[in-house]
Design a protein around this motif. Sequence first.
Motif, short mmCIF file in Angstrom:
data_model
loop_
_atom_site.label_atom_id
_atom_site.label_comp_id
_atom_site.label_asym_id
_atom_site.label_seq_id
_atom_site.Cartn_x
_atom_site.Cartn_y
_atom_site.Cartn_z
N GLY A 104 0.78 -1.11 0.13
CA GLY A 104 0.04 -0.01 0.09
C GLY A 104 1.06 1.29 -0.13
N THR A 105 1.67 1.21 0.71
CA THR A 105 2.80 2.47 0.77
C THR A 105 3.38 2.49 -0.60
N LEU A 106 3.91 1.33 -1.10
CA LEU A 106 4.44 1.74 -2.49
C LEU A 106 3.46 2.20 -3.62
N GLN A 107 2.21 1.88 -3.33
CA GLN A 107 1.23 2.39 -4.45
C GLN A 107 0.95 3.65 -4.09
N ALA A 108 0.96 3.96 -2.73
CA ALA A 108 0.87 5.62 -2.44
C ALA A 108 1.91 6.39 -2.93
N VAL A 109 3.16 5.98 -2.70
CA VAL A 109 4.24 6.46 -3.23
C VAL A 109 4.48 6.89 -4.78
N ALA A 110 3.96 5.83 -5.59
CA ALA A 110 3.95 5.83 -7.09
C ALA A 110 2.83 6.76 -7.33
N ALA A 111 1.89 6.99 -6.54
CA ALA A 111 0.75 7.97 -7.08
C ALA A 111 1.16 9.29 -6.83
N ARG A 112 1.87 9.45 -5.64
CA ARG A 112 2.22 11.00 -5.25
C ARG A 112 3.28 11.51 -6.41
N ALA A 113 4.36 10.44 -6.75
CA ALA A 113 5.26 10.68 -7.75
C ALA A 113 4.83 11.18 -8.91
N SER A 114 3.79 10.39 -9.41
CA SER A 114 2.71 10.63 -10.46
C SER A 114 2.20 12.14 -10.59
N SER A 115 1.53 12.45 -9.42
CA SER A 115 0.95 13.52 -9.37
C SER A 115 2.09 14.99 -9.39
N THR A 116 3.25 14.85 -8.80
CA THR A 116 4.14 15.76 -8.42
C THR A 116 4.73 16.06 -9.88
N LEU A 117 4.88 14.94 -10.80
CA LEU A 117 5.33 15.00 -12.15
C LEU A 117 4.36 15.91 -12.89
#
Length: 838
Positions: free
Chosen positions: A514-527
């Motif tokens: 779940g943490t990895l999924q959240a990090v991936a989502a935040r990274a996508s939003s930041t980009l």
Amino acid sequence: MADASSTDTAHFDINAAVVFRLGEELITDVVQALVELVKNSYDADATWVKVTIATRARNTWGRKYKDAPGVILIEDDGDGMTKSTIEHGWLTIANSPKRERKTRGEPTERGRTPIGDKGLGRLGVQRLARNVEIVTRPREEEGQFYVAFSWRDFRDSESLAKVPVVLESEERPKSSRAGTTLILSDLCEMEAWRGEQNLQDLQRKLSGMISPFQEVQDFVVYLEVDGKQLELAGIAQRVRETAMLQYRFEFDGATLCVFGRARLDYLMPNERSDQALLQSLFRKDRGKALFDFLSRRTGKRRPPVLRRSESPGWFVEFETTRRLEDVDKVRLQNGAPANPGPFKGEVDAVSLDHSDLRSHTMDRLSVYRRLVADLAGVRIYRDGFGIRVGEDWLGLGRQWTGGRSYYGLKPGNVLGFVALTAKDNTALVETTSREGFQITPHYENFYALVTEFVRFTDKVQEFLRRGVLEYLNQYRERDANVNPSETATDITRRIDDVVSSFSTEQKKLQRHAGTLQAVAARASSTLRTIRSELGATLKEDLAVASAVERLEQAQSEVSSVAADAERLTAEVSEVLGKASSLKALREVLDRRWDTLHDEVASLYESVSLGLTAEALSHEIHNIADGLARRSSSILRDTKEGGVSKALVIAYVEHVRSAVAAMRKQLAHLTPSLRYLRERREEIKVRDFLEELARFHGARCDPQQIALSIKAGKGRCFSVFMNKGKLTQIFDNLLLNAEYWLRESLRDGTIKNGDISLVIDSPVVRVFDNGKGIDPSIEETLFEPFVTTKRSGEGRGLGLFVVQQLLDSESCTVLLLPERNIRERRYIFEIDFSGAMGA
């Protein structure tokens, strides 16, 4: 009345044709007939004998029957025969000068004791040929004698005295040596000596009748058939070189000593996976770990001596000893064991698997197997000459059913011999037909000793083979990080711990996914935000644009990994869900294990009850026999009209007595019956033992066996347990003691038997004045199927069941280290601490 002086003298006579019937019944085939003649040469102190069979030749060696078809020539360099020996030996049926010498114990010049002494072996010549001619040169005389007769004349003569016989004294050639030449012509079974198959059969049969295992000292047999030399000596050695197991045993007149050794090939398990594992482990240290494991292994079948073999190609060696007087049911003569005399033997177990062959002289498996088939079995030889016994006289085939788990000797791949001598084993008397032995106490003890050897081979071979399987299992358990001291309960608890840890790890994995999924989502939003804010700058600054692209690629990889992690988490969750069911399965196994444990405990009680009932049924059988005899007697008297009132009253009293005795037997069994076994009660040990002593004493008194109960003041105590179970415990101990005391009374070791029960809270000691425990089993006495009783006399379960019944009550039994006057342990001590009454 006729004048006595004129009365003719009556006498017995015998028809000559009877000789034919005697020969046919006493000598079964041409090979045995030939061997009997070879024995004559041995008894005549010959150093060699040559047998020449010429089926296609005419008789050119003889005189009276010259040109007769087919000849058997038997030549030796023995003592020859004098005229008296011919007349009282060859020409007097059933008379043998050897018998007198044997009776006096006089050996020949070469120290031989004559093998033949019945005077009947010569009758077998009629199976070989119709014409007989003998040229014999006595060692102590200058002349020679010629004898000739035909078996045809026996059929035409009314009596033996009228059979024509030529007996002539002749001048002896100067160059001739002492000895005898037997010329047999006009052969009876010409085809028996012809053809390759018949020659192979002849070679095989003679190898069974003239020992191929040991060479008779100073005596060599040569055989030639139609110009072809047949090799007899050493034929078995080629096969014996392939043996996986080898045994030697020797009885010196008092003690049987057995030595054996085994190759690693014999220890190979049946399963290929086990074979590969054993070979790999053996290569690591040349079998040191395996031998160390076997040497530490205990059990009922462990040999008294076990050591690593120093002989090339052999892995392990083992030994044991057994005294004749310790053999169960040893037969007595004049109050002492009937001694069969010293003997020895050798037995090899060979493999029929081509991969196990070590002999380079046999390239074809079929040839090898034929040789094994020809020589298979354990044969008996007296001074190198075979005694015909049953094909499997040791009963190896009765024990083997062909199952893969059977580890004993198998009749099809065993080669061996038992060597007797005419000097040392005169008490072992052959039957007149040479087909086995007369059943005497000496022979029965001989058979019992050889059976002891077979029992040892069964035990040690099972010990080795099962030991290897345990060694491999232990290795696998160690590889699985299982401690040998762990119980089944310990292992199931470990499984519980692992299953419990699954759930914890599953939650951690889900959290990280779940943490990895959240990090991936935040990274996508930041980009996305960066691209929106930089806008035109990305087009003008190539370096910034390149960095953003790299960030996007990294983000894409993180998203992919996160997706994989989510999918993997789902799969792991499914597996862990199944794993969690192991706990439920383990609980099912635990319940079944508890049920099985209870069933086994009940089984021990049933077995014990059966053992007790088996012994007591003998008493009921005697009571029933007495009733039957008395009933038959009174019925007979009733029919004859001679029944009196007193006779009827006596019969009724006998019936009442029998009924009372039966009730007593049944009352003894009643507490052990199933519907009463669950009842526990407080039992005063002394009162219980006194009641038990009265019951067993009634049966033991007639056999001169007394039961005594001893207890110090204040040392009596009570136990709280089932009376039937307690009865079974002591019944097994007392019946076992009674059995061996009867044996000691029978062989004169003791004059009166005594069984003592000593009460000394919290223990009871049970012992007797018999021989004590055989040293060979004192360390394994309480294991199942351990016994020194003869086959069929005991199962080896009594003491094992005693231990199990006591264990179920948290009590113990052990054999104390104290020894009796025979240096044997003999005291059983039962500790009732776990069942002491309040």
